[in-house]
Design an enzyme around this catalytic site. Structure first.
Site, PDB file in Angstrom:
ATOM      1  N   ARG A 101       0.906  -1.671   0.089  1.00 31.39           N
ATOM      2  CA  ARG A 101      -0.345  -0.530   0.098  1.00 31.39           C
ATOM      3  C   ARG A 101       0.796   1.162  -0.203  1.00 31.39           C
ATOM      4  O   ARG A 101       1.826   1.372   0.874  1.00 31.39           O
ATOM      5  CB  ARG A 101      -0.880   0.325   1.271  1.00 31.39           C
ATOM      6  N   HIS A 126      -0.318  -2.609  -4.616  1.00 30.16           N
ATOM      7  CA  HIS A 126       0.036  -3.730  -5.783  1.00 30.16           C
ATOM      8  C   HIS A 126       0.061  -3.157  -7.510  1.00 30.16           C
ATOM      9  O   HIS A 126      -0.216  -3.917  -8.166  1.00 30.16           O
ATOM     10  CB  HIS A 126      -1.209  -4.559  -5.920  1.00 30.16           C
ATOM     11  N   HIS A 202       3.418 -13.036  -5.036  1.00 29.20           N
ATOM     12  CA  HIS A 202       2.293 -12.961  -3.926  1.00 29.20           C
ATOM     13  C   HIS A 202       1.521 -14.448  -4.550  1.00 29.20           C
ATOM     14  O   HIS A 202       0.440 -14.890  -5.021  1.00 29.20           O
ATOM     15  CB  HIS A 202       1.196 -12.005  -4.735  1.00 29.20           C
ATOM     16  N   ALA A 203       2.438 -15.327  -4.540  1.00 30.26           N
ATOM     17  CA  ALA A 203       2.252 -16.748  -4.414  1.00 30.26           C
ATOM     18  C   ALA A 203       1.389 -17.702  -2.809  1.00 30.26           C
ATOM     19  O   ALA A 203       1.404 -16.697  -1.348  1.00 30.26           O
ATOM     20  CB  ALA A 203       3.193 -18.033  -3.735  1.00 30.26           C
ATOM     21  N   TYR A 204       0.205 -18.240  -3.083  1.00 31.66           N
ATOM     22  CA  TYR A 204      -0.264 -18.565  -1.956  1.00 31.66           C
ATOM     23  C   TYR A 204       0.049 -20.115  -1.809  1.00 31.66           C
ATOM     24  O   TYR A 204      -0.276 -20.914  -2.128  1.00 31.66           O
ATOM     25  CB  TYR A 204      -1.693 -18.197  -2.267  1.00 31.66           C
ATOM     26  N   GLU A 339       5.805 -12.906   1.314  1.00 31.29           N
ATOM     27  CA  GLU A 339       5.600 -11.919   0.623  1.00 31.29           C
ATOM     28  C   GLU A 339       6.989 -11.158   1.246  1.00 31.29           C
ATOM     29  O   GLU A 339       6.967 -10.221   1.359  1.00 31.29           O
ATOM     30  CB  GLU A 339       4.232 -10.867  -0.248  1.00 31.29           C
TER      31      GLU A 339
END
Length: 373
Positions: A101, A126, A202-204, A339
């Site tokens: 942000r 982002h 931004h992998a989950y 992240e």
């Protein structure tokens, strides 16, 4: 180096997609590219330089992807694939020009005010409405197999894109190595103006396998003795405070759900981590950031190393009925994100590590995931 193998095209997404803005150079094909090393493989798409799957065995020898990366199948015939596939969750995407942000979608650099696109209330998130996660990247090199398979993607961000100053050349390389290691190398060169840069993958992650329940029972250890508190809109206050005695203390392996109800997530009634931690050690040097152990029976573990000053720990607090791969539906706490990054809103906090890259300067961000089972 020339590509050694044609891309695995899981979908043409309407045969081709038109890259917008100054980056457009006719029509570019969107493809999905597989890297494989024995029973360890990943898939990457040049839409948003997105990591779409990671597959490796578990302790029983079963191979299952440990991450719900995409919220829709690329097989869907959509006229608007960028909206359908990424939405607002940024599953697996390369996020920029400035991830996280920026307060009031505004910052001042060298005496000049810059106004960004506000896409998170009054703040920018982002990279704005059309960040790096929602553009088509160019495949520069692709080696699908062998001892060290890799893919390198490139994007040219034009001066003024989403309000950011200066042109920027951006590269990301995904690489597999032994045993069961995935590295991500990001770099960006400022061409003509000073500009902030903060790139994030931004992998989950759900180490039990996508669609295999939540991550509340997973244990996480963060090598971070301080964190950056935020206000009600998740903007840092500017303080960097100790984690000791708070729900943010993960210096020892701790279940994700142990204190999650003590952490306000930015909206009434929503709890969970969406927090930047200051990683211990010298920023710029590769050092251990986190260790995750699956809480179920998969036996999988993941160790993360990186060279950035911070890491955003996010527990997918806002996933709610997101349709995923194989008929799975992703709900709250279905996965976690780690992240590595510069501190959020650093452009408005002089005491935070600087994200400014001067003309001719190069931003570098390296990540290394070490998997075990």
């Amino acid at each position: 180096m020339a590509m050694t193998r044609a891309p695995l095209l899981l979908a043409l997404l309407g045969v081709a997609a038109l890259a917008g803005g100054a980056n457009a150079a006719g029509r570019k094909m969107v493809g999905v590219y597989e890297l494989s090393k024995g029973d360890f493989s990943i898939k990457v798409t040049n839409w948003g330089a997105t990591l779409t799957s990671v597959v490796l065995p578990d302790s029983k020898g079963e191979s299952r992807a440990p991450a719900p990366f995409l919220s829709c199948s690329l097989l869907l015939p959509s006229k608007d694939p960028w909206r359908a596939c990424n939405g607002t969750a940024y599953f697996g995407a390369l996020v920029g020009r400035v991830a996280n942000r920026v307060a009031n979608a505004r910052f001042v650099l060298d005496g000049k005010a810059y106004h960004l696109y506000a896409n998170d209330g009054k703040n920018a998130l982002h990279g704005g409405k059309r960040g790096f996660s929602k553009v088509i990247w160019t495949v520069k090199e692709y080696v699908s197999g062998g001892d060290c398979p890799y893919i390198t993607l490139y994007y040219h961000s034009f001066d003024g894109e989403e309000g950011f100053p200066g042109a920027l050349d951006v590269y990301v390389t995904y690489r597999l190595s032994s045993p069961y290691e995935l590295s991500i190398h990001m770099n960006a060169t400022a061409l003509d103006k000073a500009t902030p840069v903060n790139l994030v993958n931004h992998a989950y992650w759900n180490l039990a396998g996508q669609g295999r329940g939540d991550i509340l029972g997973d244990t996480v250890q963060l090598f971070a003795s301080r964190y950056t508190p935020v206000d009600a809109t998740l903007i840092p206050t500017g303080a960097v405070v100790p984690v000791a005695g708070t729900p943010y203390d993960f210096r020892r392996p701790t279940a994700v759900g142990a204190r999650i109800r003590d952490v306000y997530a930015g909206k009434p009634g929503v709890y969970g981590y969406d927090t930047n931690f200051a990683v211990d050690g010298d920023a710029g040097a590769m050092r251990r950031v986190a260790v995750v152990r699956a809480g179920g029976g998969s036996g999988r573990g993941m160790e993360l190393w990186a060279n950035q000053p911070g890491v955003q720990f996010y527990t997918s607090n806002f996933l709610d009925g997101v349709k995923g791969k194989g008929g799975s539906v992703y709900g709250q706490y279905a996965a976690l994100c780690l992240e590595t990054q510069g501190f959020p809103d650093a452009v408005n906090h002089p005491n935070f590590p600087s994200q400014i890259v001067r003309p001719g300067g190069v931003y570098r961000h390296d990540m290394l995931f070490k998997f075990s089972f």
